[in-house]
Motif scaffolding. Structure first.
Motif, PDB file in Angstrom:
ATOM      1  N   LYS A 194      83.760   0.799  36.657  1.00  8.74           N
ATOM      2  CA  LYS A 194      83.511   1.960  37.505  1.00  8.74           C
ATOM      3  C   LYS A 194      84.616   2.152  38.535  1.00  8.74           C
ATOM      4  N   SER A 195      85.116   1.059  39.067  1.00  6.30           N
ATOM      5  CA  SER A 195      86.150   1.170  40.100  1.00  6.30           C
ATOM      6  C   SER A 195      87.456   1.713  39.540  1.00  6.30           C
ATOM      7  N   GLN A 373      95.595   8.429  50.321  1.00  4.81           N
ATOM      8  CA  GLN A 373      95.989   8.666  48.933  1.00  4.81           C
ATOM      9  C   GLN A 373      94.768   8.853  48.049  1.00  4.81           C
ATOM     10  N   LEU A 374      93.793   7.959  48.191  1.00 10.42           N
ATOM     11  CA  LEU A 374      92.620   8.019  47.324  1.00 10.42           C
ATOM     12  C   LEU A 374      91.734   9.217  47.645  1.00 10.42           C
ATOM     13  N   PHE A 387      84.321  12.172  43.479  1.00  6.55           N
ATOM     14  CA  PHE A 387      84.302  11.750  44.878  1.00  6.55           C
ATOM     15  C   PHE A 387      83.253  10.666  45.124  1.00  6.55           C
ATOM     16  N   LYS A 388      82.183  10.671  44.361  1.00  3.20           N
ATOM     17  CA  LYS A 388      81.121   9.682  44.563  1.00  3.20           C
ATOM     18  C   LYS A 388      81.604   8.261  44.312  1.00  3.20           C
ATOM     19  N   TYR A 389      82.721   8.117  43.569  1.00  7.00           N
ATOM     20  CA  TYR A 389      83.241   6.783  43.267  1.00  7.00           C
ATOM     21  C   TYR A 389      84.095   6.223  44.400  1.00  7.00           C
ATOM     22  N   LEU A 390      84.162   6.945  45.516  1.00  9.63           N
ATOM     23  CA  LEU A 390      84.908   6.446  46.675  1.00  9.63           C
ATOM     24  C   LEU A 390      84.330   5.126  47.172  1.00  9.63           C
ATOM     25  N   ILE A 391      83.073   4.860  46.855  1.00 16.74           N
ATOM     26  CA  ILE A 391      82.427   3.625  47.280  1.00 16.74           C
ATOM     27  C   ILE A 391      83.148   2.388  46.731  1.00 16.74           C
TER      28      ILE A 391
END
Length: 437
Positions: A194-195, A373-374, A387-391
């Motif tokens: 996921k990351s 950057q991210l 965007f939800k994967y910012l975690i």
């Protein structure tokens, strides 16, 4: 006194080099952040009329060969072929599998599927000689004027083929050699997998956008899903068969021979990614080795004609600094740990406190630049849907950067051996699992 005066310029140079090495990740993150801003605010608006995605009627469709170089792909290849045969919004295409010496059930699966699909063809290579060799053999059997490189564990979005063709059709696109799509993660079953959604947005969403907006070309295709003009492949002598990453090498061969390379963020494909650190490290070793091989292969040519290859200097500089920084990172980390332990056991706690403070300041600046950057990548990539994967950002920034740096260091000597003529293109397929997502 005269000796000290003589050494001062060298001390200043050393301090500058040291500052550059320490701040390199921070400067790099800021550079890519600025690059994606330039892409969104300038490049995209200037080129918004260049590509208009319009579905093609069957009469308008050029014939495409979807080529799958395969070696021991029994886990994924049936699902991939079934998807390609039944889910693409395109009519004039074939799927050509070049079976590169598979020793598992891949040949039996392919034989069975040939009885199901008329437009599935298989070329069998008895001995495993590598993906580039399998692809080069397949070019000789391909019926299409355009060839989509598609890994056995990758699937493009249903509209991908006619979207790809939008970049090739018309006189204004006659010089386009290849178009690479925007990658996303197919198997999101572990934290490591996921990351990588965050990482792919960072690499693809920022770096490739920056390259095409600032330099007009990109310096690496995606081997998992890229559409090639067949004539452009033949023009540069096909893929280099002794390289770790055939997609990086041929991207350079194309641009150095005057072809145009294109990145399309609006064409998506989904690929299987490593699900544990060991598999991730082995993947990054191959990528790092391929990048270093490209640097060593083309360095003399670029340096000998700096004016002619001015745009290539950006990659040469970045890759060189990446290698030097990776070496510096591990040497300085070792020195830091030894000094820390020494100061602690000798009771010099002031120095221990000072070292922790300096490390905290550096990591804070690095994290801040990385966040910029991210964030920019996740906002612009796939219309913000990632965007939800910012975690998973901390995992990416604390682990992946170190893994990539370690891969660069450990593959430096093997890359040099490849350039000296001791390289091999044979491959070992990663261990994969069935996925239902």
């Amino acid at each position: 006194m005269e000796i000290m005066q003589t050494l001062k310029p060298f001390e200043s140079i050393w301090n500058f080099v040291l500052l550059l090495l320490v701040s390199y990740p921070i400067l790099g993150a800021f550079a890519w952040f600025i690059g994606v801003l330039c892409y969104q605010l300038i490049y995209r608006h200037r080129h918004k009329d260049d590509i208009e995605f319009q579905p093609l009627t069957p009469e308008e469709q050029p014939f495409i060969t979807i080529m799958i170089p395969a070696h021991n792909e029994e886990v994924m290849i049936e699902n991939t072929i079934n998807y390609l045969m039944n889910n693409l919004n395109y009519e004039k295409y074939e799927v050509l599998v070049t079976d590169d010496g598979s020793t598992d059930e891949t040949p039996a699966i392919l034989e069975r599927l040939q009885n199901v699909y008329d437009n599935l063809r298989v070329v069998t290579i008895k001995k495993n000689q590598g993906k580039a060799h399998a692809f080069n053999v397949g070019v000789g059997f391909a019926r299409g004027e355009f060839i989509l490189s598609n890994d056995a564990d990758s699937i493009p979005e249903p509209d991908a083929l006619w979207k790809y063709m939008s970049y090739f059709m018309g006189e204004e696109h006659a010089n386009t050699a290849a178009v690479t799509a925007n990658m996303d993660v197919q198997n999101r079953s572990t934290i490591i997998a996921k990351s990588q959604t965050v990482e792919f947005s960072s690499i693809v969403g920022v770096i490739k956008r920056s390259q095409v907006s600032a330099l007009g070309n990109m310096y690496a295709y995606s081997g998992a899903n890229t559409m090639y003009r067949r004539d452009a492949l033949i023009d540069v002598g096909l893929f280099r068969q002794d390289r770790a990453t055939e997609d990086i090498s041929i991207a350079w061969d194309h641009q150095l021979n005057g072809w145009t390379t294109v990145f399309s963020p609006d064409i998506l494909f989904y690929m299987n990614v490593p699900e544990n650190l060991d598999a991730l490290y082995h993947q990054r070793k191959r990528w790092a080795k391929g990048g270093t091989e490209v640097l060593l292969t083309n360095f003399k040519r670029v340096v000998s004609h700096p004016g002619k290859y001015l745009k290539q200097w950006a990659f040469i500089t970045d890759q060189t600094l990446s290698i030097i920084w990776s070496l510096f990172f591990f040497v300085s980390t070792l020195i830091f740990l030894i000094s820390l332990v020494t100061f602690f056991f000798t009771g010099n706690y002031e120095r221990v406190y000072h070292m922790f403070c300096m490390a905290f300041i550096f990591v804070t600046f690095e994290m801040f630049a990385g966040v910029l950057q991210l964030l920019s990548a996740l906002i612009v990539d796939d219309r913000g849907r990632k965007f939800k994967y910012l975690i998973f950002m901390p995992l990416y920034m604390l682990i992946y950067w170190q893994v990539n740096a370690l891969a660069l260091v450990t593959t430096l000597i093997p890359a040099v051996k490849t350039i000296l003529g001791y390289g091999s293109g044979t491959w070992v397929s990663p261990v994969r699992k069935h996925h239902t997502e």
